[in-house]
Design an enzyme around this catalytic site. Structure first.
Site, PDB file in Angstrom:
ATOM      1  N   LYS A   1      36.196  22.538  27.914  1.00 32.90           N
ATOM      2  CA  LYS A   1      34.936  23.081  28.403  1.00 32.90           C
ATOM      3  C   LYS A   1      35.181  24.348  29.219  1.00 32.90           C
ATOM      4  O   LYS A   1      34.545  25.383  29.005  1.00 32.90           O
ATOM      5  CB  LYS A   1      34.204  22.030  29.243  1.00 32.90           C
ATOM      6  CG  LYS A   1      32.900  22.500  29.859  1.00 32.90           C
ATOM      7  CD  LYS A   1      33.078  22.805  31.335  1.00 32.90           C
ATOM      8  CE  LYS A   1      31.784  23.347  31.947  1.00 32.90           C
ATOM      9  NZ  LYS A   1      31.981  23.647  33.384  1.00 32.90           N
TER      10      LYS A   1
ATOM     11  N   ASP B   1      29.452  20.860  27.813  1.00 31.98           N
ATOM     12  CA  ASP B   1      29.473  20.183  29.103  1.00 31.98           C
ATOM     13  C   ASP B   1      28.470  19.036  29.014  1.00 31.98           C
ATOM     14  O   ASP B   1      27.944  18.740  27.948  1.00 31.98           O
ATOM     15  CB  ASP B   1      29.134  21.150  30.247  1.00 31.98           C
ATOM     16  CG  ASP B   1      27.709  21.669  30.167  1.00 31.98           C
ATOM     17  OD1 ASP B   1      26.965  21.296  29.227  1.00 31.98           O
ATOM     18  OD2 ASP B   1      27.317  22.449  31.054  1.00 31.98           O
TER      19      ASP B   1
END
Length: 213
Positions: free
Chosen positions: A122, A140
């Site tokens: 991420k 996310d």
DNA sequence: CTCCCGATAT
DNA sequence: ATATCAGGAG
């Protein structure tokens, strides 16, 4: 597949109409700052990270100084972002690697970034797309939840969600699409009581009937 | 799968 | 007072 691409395109257009210039909410002025901010943003809101980095960046403008700092000192300054011991260790180790292997520069690929301490997929995707303009979808918690509710992905893991989304969105739109989902998830399609009444996707959302607010 | 942690919403 | 938010490492 084709229908899914069309649906994704519809989602993209509608969200973009509401937010023509979706931008990341972390404050930074160079790739290094974005990397630090994103590491601190793990399990923490961007708003809080910004409160910390505002002063932190003045004191630590480059990886050189963090690389030589003690864990305790860094930890104290980033405390409010949570998991501060882990993050302090990551930050220091990460900056040491930046100095040792990258001449203090932030690498430009997800692969290289992911090798850095405290940097997962991420974080790597956020840095590469926002600092270097490399198309990426960073999954996310918001992207995961929104993609899930829209049935754009029924994947269990963020990695799988990323692949599914990449398959139905044109590459040149990956970064913007990703950011649109983040903002939508953060302000409208929130975790607890999603604000479906004010959602621009209400009529095409597979999850809309179950919700009332 | 568990641990790491403060801040905020409920 | 407690549940929930929000990623990465081992």
């Amino acid at each position: 597949m084709v229908e899914k691409k069309q649906f994704a395109g519809q989602v993209f257009e509608r969200l973009l109409a509401k937010t023509p210039e979706p931008k990341i909410e972390l404050q930074y002025s160079n790739p290094f700052q974005l990397l630090v901010a994103t590491i601190l943003a793990a399990q923490c809101t961007d708003l809080r990270v910004n409160m910390v980095t505002k002063t932190f960046f003045k004191e630590y403008p480059t990886p050189a100084k963090i690389a030589r700092e003690s864990q305790m000192v860094i930890a104290e300054k980033i405390k409010s972002t949570g998991f501060y011991r882990n993050k302090a260790n990551s930050l220091i180790a990460c900056c040491q690697r930046l100095m040792a292997d990258y001449q203090g520069e932030v690498p430009r690929t997800v692969g290289e970034l992911e090798k850095l301490p405290g940097v997962g997929r991420k974080t790597a995707s956020v840095v590469v797309s926002n600092a270097y303009g490399v198309p990426a979808i960073s999954v996310d918690t918001h992207v995961k939840r929104v993609a899930d509710r829209l049935n754009l992905s029924k994947a269990k893991t963020p990695e799988a969600t990323e692949e599914e989304l990449k398959a139905v969105v044109a590459e040149e739109n990956w970064t913007v699409f990703s950011q649109l989902l983040v903002l939508h998830g953060r302000y409208v399609c929130v975790a607890r009581n999603p604000k479906c009444k004010q959602c621009t996707l209400l009529d095409i959302c597979p999850s809309n009937e179950k919700v009332t607010s």
